[in-house]
Design a protein around this motif. Structure first.
Motif: not given
Length: 208
Positions: A139-156
């Motif tokens: 769960w922790a790994a999936a939650d962290r991966a979801a965070f980075y996916r959500a962060a990518l557009p804002l980073m772009g």
């Protein structure tokens, strides 16, 4: 979350800094670790527009509201797991001691039967408890991966605002100006637009 931002088609976003490392041949001396260095800019200086920007992946997550919420869940659930493990260990220990005391009065065949049943149950409990830990880690790994996916557009989005074509993991950069580091500004934007991410990746057995 609002509409998804699109990354510029020319953007090169580098987040997997660990993939740059290569294992040395067996027996070969370890390569010296190059120290990374950030050159400080004057306090209050405006963010620097540059073609290359940096971000600290770990700090980005742990300093965000999302990462802090994840850590709280891990600590809470880890505490529950530890308490339950202690309870079960004490219970099995008491049952084992009781079975040992009964050995002198039980028929050998009956004792073997009860001992085998006890071993089977103890093994199953250990398997179940190991699965609980594995599920929490997954769960922790999936939650962290979801965070980075959500962060990518804002980073772009921030890349385009600063006229950059790439974001590098700060840990892979030998030397850089701290003015090109996005981490803290990006954390603020993630907190504003994403919040703590609660419920994005449901935790098994936990109500949202």
């Amino acid at each position: 979350m609002g509409t998804m931002r699109r990354l510029a088609t020319c953007a090169l976003l580098v987040l997997a800094g660990g993939a740059l490392a290569q294992e040395a041949p067996e027996g070969a001396p370890a390569a010296p670790e190059l120290p990374s260095r950030t050159i400080q800019t004057p306090a209050g200086a405006k963010p620097l527009a540059a073609p290359i920007l940096t971000v600290d992946q770990d700090v980005l997550f742990t300093a965000s509201d999302w990462g802090r919420r994840t850590q709280r869940v891990l600590e809470e659930e880890g505490g529950k797991i530890e308490a339950e493990n202690d309870r079960l260990a004490a219970q099995l220990s008491a049952e084992e001691a009781e079975l040992t005391e009964q050995r002198a009065t039980l028929d050998p065949a009956e004792f073997r039967k009860q001992a085998e049943a006890f071993d089977t149950r103890a093994t199953e409990i250990r398997r179940q408890r190991a699965q609980v830990v594995q599920d929490l880690n997954a769960w922790a790994a999936a939650d962290r991966a979801a965070f980075y996916r959500a962060a990518l557009p804002l980073m772009g989005e921030m890349m385009q605002e600063r006229g950059a074509v790439a974001v590098l993991d700060r840990r892979t950069v030998f030397v850089s100006l701290d003015a090109i580091d996005l981490t803290q500004d990006l954390v603020a934007r993630l907190n504003r637009d994403l919040g703590d991410g609660a419920g994005t990746v449901p935790l098994k057995g936990q109500a949202d």
